[in-house]
Design a protein around this motif. Sequence first.
Motif, short mmCIF file in Angstrom:
data_model
loop_
_atom_site.label_atom_id
_atom_site.label_comp_id
_atom_site.label_asym_id
_atom_site.label_seq_id
_atom_site.Cartn_x
_atom_site.Cartn_y
_atom_site.Cartn_z
N LEU A 86 0.83 -1.20 0.00
CA LEU A 86 0.00 0.00 0.00
C LEU A 86 0.87 1.25 0.00
N LEU A 87 1.89 1.26 0.83
CA LEU A 87 2.78 2.42 0.91
C LEU A 87 3.53 2.63 -0.40
N PHE A 88 4.03 1.54 -0.98
CA PHE A 88 4.76 1.63 -2.24
C PHE A 88 3.85 2.16 -3.36
N ALA A 89 2.67 1.59 -3.45
CA ALA A 89 1.72 2.00 -4.50
C ALA A 89 1.28 3.44 -4.30
N ALA A 90 1.05 3.83 -3.04
CA ALA A 90 0.63 5.20 -2.74
C ALA A 90 1.71 6.19 -3.18
N GLY A 91 2.97 5.86 -2.91
CA GLY A 91 4.06 6.74 -3.32
C GLY A 91 4.13 6.89 -4.83
N ALA A 92 3.95 5.77 -5.55
CA ALA A 92 4.00 5.80 -7.01
C ALA A 92 2.87 6.65 -7.59
N ILE A 93 1.70 6.57 -7.00
CA ILE A 93 0.54 7.32 -7.50
C ILE A 93 0.66 8.81 -7.16
N ILE A 94 1.15 9.11 -5.97
CA ILE A 94 1.32 10.52 -5.57
C ILE A 94 2.33 11.22 -6.48
N ALA A 95 3.29 10.46 -7.01
CA ALA A 95 4.31 11.04 -7.90
C ALA A 95 3.70 11.59 -9.18
N LYS A 96 2.51 11.13 -9.52
CA LYS A 96 1.83 11.63 -10.72
C LYS A 96 1.20 12.98 -10.41
N PRO A 97 1.49 14.01 -11.19
CA PRO A 97 0.95 15.36 -10.92
C PRO A 97 -0.57 15.38 -10.84
N GLU A 98 -1.23 14.53 -11.64
CA GLU A 98 -2.69 14.55 -11.67
C GLU A 98 -3.33 14.01 -10.39
N SER A 99 -2.53 13.39 -9.51
CA SER A 99 -3.10 12.85 -8.27
C SER A 99 -3.58 13.97 -7.35
N GLY A 100 -2.87 15.10 -7.38
CA GLY A 100 -3.26 16.22 -6.54
C GLY A 100 -2.92 16.03 -5.07
N LEU A 101 -2.16 14.98 -4.74
CA LEU A 101 -1.81 14.69 -3.36
C LEU A 101 -0.37 15.12 -3.07
N ASN A 102 -0.12 15.46 -1.82
CA ASN A 102 1.20 15.91 -1.39
C ASN A 102 1.93 14.78 -0.68
N ILE A 103 3.11 14.43 -1.17
CA ILE A 103 3.86 13.30 -0.63
C ILE A 103 4.27 13.53 0.82
N PHE A 104 4.61 14.77 1.19
CA PHE A 104 5.07 15.05 2.54
C PHE A 104 3.91 15.02 3.54
N LEU A 105 2.77 15.52 3.14
CA LEU A 105 1.59 15.46 4.00
C LEU A 105 1.16 14.01 4.20
N MET A 106 1.17 13.24 3.09
CA MET A 106 0.80 11.83 3.18
C MET A 106 1.76 11.08 4.08
N CYS A 107 3.04 11.35 3.94
CA CYS A 107 4.06 10.69 4.74
C CYS A 107 3.85 10.99 6.22
N PHE A 108 3.61 12.25 6.55
CA PHE A 108 3.39 12.64 7.94
C PHE A 108 2.17 11.94 8.53
N LEU A 109 1.06 11.93 7.79
CA LEU A 109 -0.17 11.33 8.28
C LEU A 109 -0.04 9.82 8.46
N LEU A 110 0.64 9.16 7.52
CA LEU A 110 0.79 7.71 7.62
C LEU A 110 1.78 7.31 8.72
N ILE A 111 2.76 8.15 8.99
CA ILE A 111 3.66 7.90 10.12
C ILE A 111 2.86 7.97 11.42
N ILE A 112 2.01 8.99 11.53
CA ILE A 112 1.15 9.13 12.71
C ILE A 112 0.25 7.91 12.84
N ALA A 113 -0.33 7.46 11.71
CA ALA A 113 -1.21 6.30 11.72
C ALA A 113 -0.48 5.05 12.20
N ALA A 114 0.75 4.87 11.70
CA ALA A 114 1.55 3.69 12.07
C ALA A 114 1.93 3.72 13.54
#
Length: 218
Positions: free
Chosen positions: A54-82
Amino acid sequence: MEIIQQLIDFILHIDKHLIEIVQDYQTWTYLILFLIIFAETGFVVTPFLPGDSLLFAAGAIIAKPESGLNIFLMCFLLIIAAIFGDLVNYHIGNYIGPKAFSGKIKFLKKEYLEQTQAFYEKHGGKTIIYARFIPIIRTFAPFVAGIGTMSYLKFATYNITGGVLWVTSFLFIGYFFGGLPVIKDNFTYVIFGIIILSILPPVIELIREKQKSKSPKY
């Protein structure tokens, strides 16, 4: 049976399903992935949820500009979740104790507890960090720590370290390398490879233990 098939399909084709989630829910994707990572690490009855893939796939998808997601925000939130997932799991283990493995709950098999305890005996406190990268043990390690194997302060230290290393490594590996043609064109095989590599350590450990038990003693 249908639910199991859907889960397997979700894991093996997680890139396609995540793309659908991003397209359908957009900003809510942060919360959806947060809840999945939290549940996978926080509830001892959900070790079957995707983690590494899930983490690997999420990173790959976030790398696409059209995703509209921020890799640093996602990283922070998922670290908190973990981190909070393991924290909750620790307290559940501390409250419930060994009685949970009496056999009444199908997901809580005694051999899982024994495997995790054996892992603790070999690696000590660092198990919390190592376990982050191993499915099933990742879910049971904080639970077993809560039963009484480890003090809360020591657990919290390893929990934070392991959570940061686990999330950042897989998320950013996917972010930087998930878009390569060789990976993008064979994404399902890559996910399958991640799953196999993740479960190899406990399998190898189990084989070694069986060989030791069969070895003649002089």
